[in-house]
Write an enzyme that holds these catalytic residues in place. Structure first.
Site, PDB file in Angstrom:
ATOM      1  N   LYS A 159      42.883  48.117  46.736  1.00 16.06           N
ATOM      2  CA  LYS A 159      43.846  47.175  47.319  1.00 16.06           C
ATOM      3  C   LYS A 159      44.703  47.989  48.292  1.00 16.06           C
ATOM      4  CE  LYS A 159      46.998  43.501  45.834  1.00 16.06           C
ATOM      5  NZ  LYS A 159      46.524  42.463  46.755  1.00 16.06           N
TER       6      LYS A 159
HETATM    7  N1  PMP Z   1      41.272  39.183  46.989  1.00 17.73           N
HETATM    8  C1  PMP Z   1      42.220  39.716  47.784  1.00 17.73           C
HETATM    9  C2  PMP Z   1      41.834  40.216  49.122  1.00 17.73           C
HETATM   10  C3  PMP Z   1      43.549  39.783  47.341  1.00 17.73           C
HETATM   11  O1  PMP Z   1      44.491  40.303  48.128  1.00 17.73           O
HETATM   12  C4  PMP Z   1      43.891  39.278  46.070  1.00 17.73           C
HETATM   13  C5  PMP Z   1      45.319  39.304  45.610  1.00 17.73           C
HETATM   14  N2  PMP Z   1      45.647  40.509  44.999  1.00 17.73           N
HETATM   15  C6  PMP Z   1      42.864  38.735  45.264  1.00 17.73           C
HETATM   16  C7  PMP Z   1      41.573  38.716  45.759  1.00 17.73           C
HETATM   17  C8  PMP Z   1      43.164  38.257  43.876  1.00 17.73           C
HETATM   18  O2  PMP Z   1      43.421  39.352  43.043  1.00 17.73           O
HETATM   19  P1  PMP Z   1      44.431  39.263  41.807  1.00 17.73           P
HETATM   20  O3  PMP Z   1      43.954  38.138  40.963  1.00 17.73           O
HETATM   21  O4  PMP Z   1      44.307  40.574  41.135  1.00 17.73           O
HETATM   22  O5  PMP Z   1      45.776  39.022  42.363  1.00 17.73           O
END
Ligand code: PMP
Length: 311
Positions: A159
């Site tokens: 991320k």
């Molecule tokens: N894909 C992307 C590109 C994101 O930024 C997020 C948000 N964090 C998600 C998927 C969903 O991930 P999460 O459920 O861990 O927030």
């Protein structure tokens, strides 16, 4: 969407006023996007601010840093404690928590400078990312003409801030076309994810979601939903999915920490199912939100109450 500012930000082991949590303009992270981050929610459950899967988010933060070869100068325990401190210090009941590990001011070249890795953690009030009505009414989405970067051009499993330039291109295009959110294809033209959400497709009672190798973030809400759905007896398949599956779906929904679980009611101008969120989406939402409003037991061990003794 304006930021709902709070009073203090934890900045590299100091609690500083919001306006003083600044970064030098020549910081590596600012110049090149070399930072990794998390988005975490704390919900008010029975009057107590309660983190949702804090340990899992922080584990992913360290994994993102590892992929980008940044050494975090704090232990995971120290940063989890700092998350508690910043929510407590701001006297928040519910919060969105944004830890960031970034390359600060140091070297100018592209090699990481291990001495300049810095960490900040902000916490502030944050409502429903895709709108207050999104959970109930669903949203309209369109497939973006921007595809996700190929797996060997960067890491979407990390991320990392720089990855979000791709998400911003998608989101800007989506807005121009009048949709609420976008869906991206990967570099092979197969379904990937939204700009900040993972995608689920339901057809003939089976739940499908793009697999790990389709240039997506391994969402923590994605994992929660897979586990909840399986506990309800549904089959969930992680696989390669062509775009047309969007058009043949009985139900579609997005997941994410900011987004939570949001039905998609129209995709590329076609109504999905009856256009108001199908029964499987609703069943999953019900379990998900009953955990977060305190009406269900935390059978998964995903909740962690705020500990005000972490000072
Ligand atoms: N894909 C992307 C590109 C994101 O930024 C997020 C948000 N964090 C998600 C998927 C969903 O991930 P999460 O459920 O861990 O927030």
């Amino acid at each position: 969407m304006p930021i709902n500012q709070s009073k203090y930000i934890w900045h590299h082991n100091e609690m500083v006023p919001w306006d003083q949590a600044t970064v030098h303009v020549m910081s590596h992270g600012f110049l090149y996007g070399s930072s990794v981050f998390e988005g975490i929610r704390a919900y008010e459950i029975n009057g107590t601010p309660t983190f949702y899967r804090l340990g899992d988010h922080m584990k992913r933060l360290y994994e993102s840093a590892r992929i980008h070869r940044m050494e975090v100068p704090f232990s995971q325990h120290e940063l989890e404690k700092a998350c508690h401190q910043v929510v407590a210090r701001n006297d928040l009941k519910a919060a969105y928590i944004r830890p960031t590990v970034y390359q600060g001011l140091g070297a100018i070249g592209l090699i990481n400078d291990p001495g300049c890795v810095r960490v900040s953690i902000a916490a502030f009030p944050f409502g429903a990312y895709l709108g207050e009505d999104s959970m109930r009414d669903g949203i309209e989405v369109g497939v973006s003409s921007w595809q996700r970067p190929a797996p060997n051009t960067g890491s979407t499993i990390a991320k990392a801030a720089g990855n979000y330039l791709s998400s911003i291109l998608m989101s800007e295009e989506t807005k121009r076309h009048g949709y609420t959110e976008a869906i991206a294809l990967d570099s092979n033209g197969l379904l990937s994810e939204g700009p900040g959400e993972n995608l689920f497709i339901i057809r003939d009672g089976v739940i499908h979601t793009p697999a790990i190798h389709h240039s997506l973030l391994l969402g923590i809400t994605r994992d929660s939903v897979i586990r909840i759905a399986r506990s309800l007896g549904y089959t969930v398949v992680e696989q390669s999915l062509p775009r047309e599956m969007l058009y043949l779906a009985d139900e579609l929904f997005f997941t994410g920490t900011a987004t939570e679980v949001v039905p998609i009611r129209r995709v590329d101008g076609l109504t999905v199912g009856n256009g108001s969120g199908g029964p499987i989406t609703r069943a999953i939402q019900k379990v998900f939100f009953s955990l977060l409003d305190g009406t269900a037991e935390d059978q998964w061990g995903w909740l962690e109450a705020l500990d005000r003794t972490h000072q």
